[in-house]
Design a protein around this motif. Structure first.
Motif, PDB file in Angstrom:
ATOM      1  N   UNK A 344       0.825  -1.203   0.000  1.00  0.00           N
ATOM      2  CA  UNK A 344       0.000   0.000   0.000  1.00  0.00           C
ATOM      3  C   UNK A 344       0.862   1.256   0.000  1.00  0.00           C
ATOM      4  N   UNK A 345       1.948   1.270   0.751  1.00  0.00           N
ATOM      5  CA  UNK A 345       2.797   2.464   0.735  1.00  0.00           C
ATOM      6  C   UNK A 345       3.370   2.685  -0.670  1.00  0.00           C
ATOM      7  N   UNK A 346       3.705   1.602  -1.387  1.00  0.00           N
ATOM      8  CA  UNK A 346       4.224   1.728  -2.757  1.00  0.00           C
ATOM      9  C   UNK A 346       3.169   2.315  -3.697  1.00  0.00           C
ATOM     10  N   UNK A 347       1.962   1.772  -3.611  1.00  0.00           N
ATOM     11  CA  UNK A 347       0.887   2.282  -4.481  1.00  0.00           C
ATOM     12  C   UNK A 347       0.539   3.720  -4.095  1.00  0.00           C
ATOM     13  N   UNK A 348       0.596   4.002  -2.803  1.00  0.00           N
ATOM     14  CA  UNK A 348       0.334   5.352  -2.311  1.00  0.00           C
ATOM     15  C   UNK A 348       1.368   6.343  -2.887  1.00  0.00           C
ATOM     16  N   UNK A 349       2.620   5.911  -2.964  1.00  0.00           N
ATOM     17  CA  UNK A 349       3.654   6.752  -3.585  1.00  0.00           C
ATOM     18  C   UNK A 349       3.283   7.014  -5.049  1.00  0.00           C
ATOM     19  N   UNK A 350       2.816   5.971  -5.735  1.00  0.00           N
ATOM     20  CA  UNK A 350       2.406   6.134  -7.141  1.00  0.00           C
ATOM     21  C   UNK A 350       1.256   7.135  -7.249  1.00  0.00           C
ATOM     22  N   UNK A 351       0.297   7.059  -6.329  1.00  0.00           N
ATOM     23  CA  UNK A 351      -0.816   8.009  -6.340  1.00  0.00           C
ATOM     24  C   UNK A 351      -0.308   9.425  -6.097  1.00  0.00           C
ATOM     25  N   UNK A 352       0.659   9.570  -5.167  1.00  0.00           N
ATOM     26  CA  UNK A 352       1.228  10.892  -4.888  1.00  0.00           C
ATOM     27  C   UNK A 352       1.932  11.447  -6.128  1.00  0.00           C
ATOM     28  N   UNK A 353       2.633  10.585  -6.856  1.00  0.00           N
ATOM     29  CA  UNK A 353       3.330  11.022  -8.072  1.00  0.00           C
ATOM     30  C   UNK A 353       2.344  11.598  -9.083  1.00  0.00           C
ATOM     31  N   UNK A 354       1.181  10.932  -9.188  1.00  0.00           N
ATOM     32  CA  UNK A 354       0.149  11.415 -10.116  1.00  0.00           C
ATOM     33  C   UNK A 354      -0.393  12.752  -9.623  1.00  0.00           C
ATOM     34  N   UNK A 355      -0.712  12.805  -8.328  1.00  0.00           N
ATOM     35  CA  UNK A 355      -1.262  14.028  -7.745  1.00  0.00           C
ATOM     36  C   UNK A 355      -0.318  15.206  -7.926  1.00  0.00           C
ATOM     37  N   UNK A 356       0.970  14.960  -7.744  1.00  0.00           N
ATOM     38  CA  UNK A 356       1.975  16.033  -7.864  1.00  0.00           C
ATOM     39  C   UNK A 356       2.418  16.251  -9.315  1.00  0.00           C
ATOM     40  N   UNK A 357       1.764  15.522 -10.219  1.00  0.00           N
ATOM     41  CA  UNK A 357       2.083  15.613 -11.662  1.00  0.00           C
ATOM     42  C   UNK A 357       3.558  15.348 -11.930  1.00  0.00           C
ATOM     43  N   UNK A 358       4.079  14.318 -11.267  1.00  0.00           N
ATOM     44  CA  UNK A 358       5.491  13.951 -11.450  1.00  0.00           C
ATOM     45  C   UNK A 358       5.637  12.730 -12.354  1.00  0.00           C
ATOM     46  N   UNK A 359       4.512  12.227 -12.835  1.00  0.00           N
ATOM     47  CA  UNK A 359       4.585  11.069 -13.738  1.00  0.00           C
ATOM     48  C   UNK A 359       3.679  11.324 -14.945  1.00  0.00           C
TER      49      UNK A 359
END
Lengths: 359, 359
Positions: A344-359
């Motif tokens: 979950x922490x890994x997927x949460x990081x992925x969600x944060x990347x999307x939110x911060x427009x870093x991916x």
């Protein structure tokens, strides 16, 4: 499973979907990653499942589709946006650079890159902003570190954190599926009055193995020269890095228990500000993201592995003022080591990347 | 069983034998008391076994003799020299005064009198001399306290002790035979994929019960108003009393585990003198009575419940210097909670009474 969708900070699905790869898809953490991506309705355009040659060709189910697992080789990362790695440190060291070269952002659940300078080590509730500094690889901290920093961060922010002494009560699933099977077989043997066999724990590659069933083993990972285990040093060093507090006093004793899933931690802290009450600490914890406060002694309400397993949050209870130190507190922190501690922490990081427009 | 005879400080059999009574002879601790008296060749002239009315009439074997158990009533202490009590606090409160009136010295394994002024609370390795002040009743400390003070006393003597923070990993046998049966039944249910039933732990009389199998429960005994459990407050208060250090900083978090026998403790201490090495601490522990040092990380040698159960000594390992505090150390202490934690410490007190000519 609804709770998974409700947990965390929520994120809005972009019009674009992403090409996501899971390396180590058949493992204890990999299967949880797949499950969480589905539950979170992660915006996936294409999903690539990778594993060792041994598991290649098998299929795993995702959103009512069978997806064939492929052998993890450098060429498989073509077009991948986000690669979630959880197949051991040596695989990460070998394949993560290739994935980055192909343009993927790697979120690595192993210890391969965690302490490298220039590689953010991220728990979104604590240091999401560090994601801005990534150079292709983002490290997911050790399971026992993650749940502790989630619980301590709101206290650190409000009261300042000086010292942490943690004793862990760690589940067997942290050592993989084979360790769970071994614990169950040992348990059955002991219940049958037979001698239990031990071949995996405490460390598969180590010389000596001890039964974990009906036992407590004060060794997780191998020993460093200073007498601490690598697991203990991970907790110490990772906590300082995530909190950007090289001066923080942290000590850890890590112990494996006959529990299938759910790490528990008995944590003693000293804070900068004196004289705060238990109810002050409760208020801080209740308002903080990712935490569920379970602390009502008179109702026998406190966190346990049996009630935390399968849930995404970090559960905190048994909050007490130290009886001697005006700035000292004790607490009991439990979380699912495969979920918030890993997948979950890994997927949460992925969600944060999307939110911060870093991916 | 030879080790039992060799352990401890040894004592010489007097020409006189003693009339010894065991109250609670059929319990988890009572049966161990009987066994240790036999193994130690305790100078017994007459042995009286007492229990509840329910078990009266049964027999227990001692030195190849069947001894009939009698119901514990005030008149049964006539002529008794030493009465070992382990039948619960309410029985001790009711019958210990009667035993003393009949001229017996009571060694009480319950918490009934431990904190009473004028009642010595004794661990022979630490405060044997307190026996001189007894007024008929001597209290045996709580199991988790005993093993900790045995390990800390040589350090306290040489380096001065300022602060103790302990997290315990406690075995189910501390809650009696029924709790062990419950844990085994729960374990079998879970292995069979059935729902485990819980009726005893964490506290039989409490409203809620939780499975202990494959779980960790941060409640032993009931809760005090300050948020600590009685078990935690026992460790705190008893340690100060035994060491004659009301000013000592002690904090405890007590946790029950799915282990049958053998309490483990993760202990952090701060001492007065700075700069001592792990090898200095090893030297102190090796020379001290009642302690076996098991501390060689590179050989994976450390104490565990599985290796400590059935033995009389306190096992200490994982000794480490704190990485931040020059006077801070961590260690891992394991002992058999029914033996040194209860039955053996009680018999050891009886041996000390003989040696000091107090009986």
């Amino acid at each position: 499973m609804r709770q998974w969708i409700q947990a965390g900070r929520g994120f809005s699905v972009k019009s674009k979907g992403y090409h996501v790869a899971i390396v180590g898809a058949t493992g204890a953490v990999g299967t949880q990653m797949l499950s969480i991506l589905e539950q979170r309705q992660f915006p996936i355009e294409k999903l690539t499942l990778l594993s060792s040659a041994r598991s290649a060709g098998q299929t795993l189910r995702y959103n009512d589709q069978d997806i064939t697992i492929q052998e993890a080789t450098p060429d498989k990362f073509q077009g991948v946006d986000i690669a979630l790695f959880s197949a051991g440190g040596s695989i990460s060291k070998k394949l993560a650079p290739a994935a980055v070269e192909h343009g993927a952002i790697v979120i690595d659940n192993t210890s391969a890159f965690r302490m490298d300078e220039g590689i953010p080590l991220v728990v979104p509730e604590v240091n999401e902003k560090d994601l801005h500094d990534h150079n292709g690889i983002i490290a997911n901290p050790n399971c026992s570190t993650i749940q502790m920093v989630v619980a301590l961060e709101p206290i650190r922010q409000a009261l300042g954190l000086k010292k942490v002494v943690v004793s862990t009560y760690q589940a067997v699933s942290g050592a993989g599926k084979n360790a769970i099977d071994e614990m169950k077989e040992q348990s059955q043997s002991i219940l049958n009055n037979e001698e239990p066999k031990a071949q995996i724990l405490p460390v598969k590659s180590a010389e000596r193995h001890f039964p974990i069933a009906f036992n407590a083993v004060p060794q997780i990972d191998v020993f460093d020269e200073n007498g601490y285990t690598f697991e203990e040093m991970k907790m110490i060093n990772e906590t300082k890095k995530i909190m950007h507090m090289p001066e923080l006093k942290v000590a850890a004793t890590c112990v494996r228990l006959p529990v299938e899933t759910g790490h528990s931690e008995s944590v003693y802290i000293e804070v900068e500000k004196e004289g705060k009450t238990v109810s002050d600490i409760h208020n801080l914890l209740e308002k903080a993201p990712g935490i569920v406060l379970q602390d009502s002694p008179q109702d026998q309400l406190y966190p346990m592995p049996s009630t935390a397993a399968g849930k995404l949050e970090v559960f905190v209870g048994r909050v007490r003022q130290d009886l001697d130190e005006k700035n000292g507190y004790h607490m009991w922190i439990v979380s699912d080591n495969l979920l918030k501690g890993a997948a979950w922490n890994s997927v949460q990081i992925a969600e944060s990347l999307i939110k911060l427009e870093l991916v």
